[in-house]
Scaffold this motif. Structure first.
Motif, PDB file in Angstrom:
ATOM      1  N   GLN A   1       3.119   3.781   4.463  1.00  0.00           N
ATOM      2  CA  GLN A   1       4.061   4.887   4.436  1.00  0.00           C
ATOM      3  C   GLN A   1       3.454   6.088   5.167  1.00  0.00           C
ATOM      4  N   ASP A   2       4.256   6.832   5.864  1.00  0.00           N
ATOM      5  CA  ASP A   2       3.930   8.103   6.538  1.00  0.00           C
ATOM      6  C   ASP A   2       4.074   8.022   8.050  1.00  0.00           C
ATOM      7  N   SER A  29       0.864  -1.184   0.000  1.00  0.00           N
ATOM      8  CA  SER A  29       0.000   0.000   0.000  1.00  0.00           C
ATOM      9  C   SER A  29       0.896   1.227   0.000  1.00  0.00           C
ATOM     10  N   ALA A  30       0.619   2.178  -0.873  1.00  0.00           N
ATOM     11  CA  ALA A  30       1.510   3.327  -1.028  1.00  0.00           C
ATOM     12  C   ALA A  30       1.531   4.237   0.189  1.00  0.00           C
ATOM     13  N   ASN A  31       0.462   4.255   1.002  1.00  0.00           N
ATOM     14  CA  ASN A  31       0.536   5.038   2.251  1.00  0.00           C
ATOM     15  C   ASN A  31      -0.298   4.385   3.355  1.00  0.00           C
ATOM     16  N   ASP A  32      -0.184   4.936   4.541  1.00  0.00           N
ATOM     17  CA  ASP A  32      -0.837   4.340   5.705  1.00  0.00           C
ATOM     18  C   ASP A  32      -2.345   4.516   5.704  1.00  0.00           C
ATOM     19  N   GLY A  33      -2.822   5.651   5.173  1.00  0.00           N
ATOM     20  CA  GLY A  33      -4.263   5.867   5.118  1.00  0.00           C
ATOM     21  C   GLY A  33      -4.951   4.765   4.332  1.00  0.00           C
ATOM     22  N   MET A  34      -4.392   4.437   3.173  1.00  0.00           N
ATOM     23  CA  MET A  34      -4.951   3.353   2.365  1.00  0.00           C
ATOM     24  C   MET A  34      -4.714   2.006   3.033  1.00  0.00           C
ATOM     25  N   ALA A  35      -3.548   1.847   3.681  1.00  0.00           N
ATOM     26  CA  ALA A  35      -3.251   0.571   4.337  1.00  0.00           C
ATOM     27  C   ALA A  35      -4.297   0.254   5.407  1.00  0.00           C
TER      28      ALA A  35
END
Length: 364
Positions: free
Chosen positions: A260-261, A235-241
């Motif tokens: 990420q983040d 997942s490209a960032n934590d919100g989406m993860a």
């Protein structure tokens, strides 16, 4: 007109003239120091969104403001958040220029859309510091992380989480927004690692930096591949993860997911074991560099003492840049990264819901 009336008229005229002169003097002072002047001490700050990531309001904004005020105590920050709208950010950008702001720190929601904005600003003598992602157009400076390296760390983080099974594992990739050049660099870096170290990328889509979209995409991947059709998720960032993990858990699927983040909820998911890793990009050095670049530009100073690297962007070559190094965070090194850097306190992470997991992880 009798003598009394003449004295009243003359007195009134004198008072009126005095008030007019005072008003003119005050307006002149405002023009000298205020936002309408070409020689003011206002710096614009435009951040991209506040929904899929909490970092911008919680860290970037206050850190940038603090650095600017440290270097220029009477400087003023004109702040706005685009709330994930390129058109709204364009309006905010235009408003800053109309106000006479001479330096803008811009974290573009849609970096490709900024070409004409930045060009028009440059033509009017307005300097733009591209923050976090490289905005299109003749920016005066750029500060970010080595984004391809971020992607490589994400890819390796997932490989490490898969362990000995990595070479036989299929991976789903939920990337960032196609309009964001950073997302492309993250993707490139991740593929550099994953393409040679896992069995295959069996499903790859953009999550558009939106948790709801990412949740929908992982749902589609499950429908297409089956519950056993993949063994890890990038997942490209934590919100989406977070949304991806929620969807996986609802389907009874347990596979490594990285983000990420280093958002607080992601760190808590590391503690609980729901998320395998995140990428920590220290916000304070990033924000400090942006603040210093902006103040230097405002004061007419050379930025090369701060921006020791250069990057190219399309037709614009040799942009003075600051590129910082990211770090992988797992449950094992939370203390040595986000806690050591005072991004979070143990109390922030170890709330009642995570108390037992924090104890097991050695955080309290």
């Amino acid at each position: 007109m009798n003598a009394m009336m003449r004295r009243v008229v003359v007195g009134t005229a004198a008072v009126s003239m005095a008030l007019t002169m005072a008003a003119c003097g005050k307006a002149g002072s405002d023009k000298k120091d205020g936002a309408a002047s070409g020689n003011n001490k206002s710096i614009g700050l435009l951040l991209p969104e506040n929904a899929s990531s909490t970092r911008y309001e919680s860290f970037d904004k206050p850190f940038i403001e603090a650095k600017v005020h440290e270097l220029c105590s009477d400087c003023k920050i004109e702040y706005a958040n685009a709330e994930a709208s390129a058109s709204k950010q364009k309006q905010q950008f235009d408003t800053l220029i109309a106000q006479g702001v001479k330096v803008i720190i811009l974290d573009a929601f849609d970096a490709k859309a900024t070409q004409t904005w930045v060009k028009e600003a440059a033509d009017k003598g307005v300097k733009v510091v591209a923050y976090d992602r490289l905005a299109s157009g003749p920016v005066s400076a750029y500060v970010s992380f080595d984004n391809e390296k971020v992607g490589e760390l994400q890819g390796q983080g997932l490989v490490d989480a898969l362990g000995a099974k990595a070479a036989e594992s299929n991976v789903v990739m939920i990337n960032g927004d196609d309009a964001d050049p950073n997302a492309a660099q993250f993707k490139t870096g991740a593929h550099k690692v994953l393409d040679s170290k896992v069995k295959g990328i069996v499903y790859e889509q953009s999550g558009e930096w939106k948790p709801t979209v990412a949740g929908q995409k992982i749902g589609a991947a499950i429908s297409s591949l089956g519950k056993d059709g993949f063994q890890g998720v990038y997942s490209a960032n934590d919100g989406m993860a977070g949304a991806i993990i929620t969807q996986l858990k609802s389907q009874g699927i347990s596979v490594p997911v990285g983000g990420q983040d280093a958002s607080l909820d992601a760190i808590q998911r590391l503690v609980s074991g729901d998320q395998a890793f995140t990428i920590y990009k220290a916000y304070k050095p990033l924000a400090d560099a942006a603040g210093e670049l902006a103040v230097n530009l405002l004061q007419g100073k050379d930025v090369k003492g701060v921006a020791t690297s250069t990057v190219d962007s399309g037709a614009d070559k040799g942009i003075p840049s600051v590129l910082l190094d990211p770090k992988v965070v797992t449950k094992a090194n939370i203390k040595d990264t986000v806690i050591a850097d005072k991004l979070y306190k143990v109390a922030d992470i170890c709330t009642a819901d995570f108390a037992a997991a924090c104890t097991a992880a050695g955080l309290q």
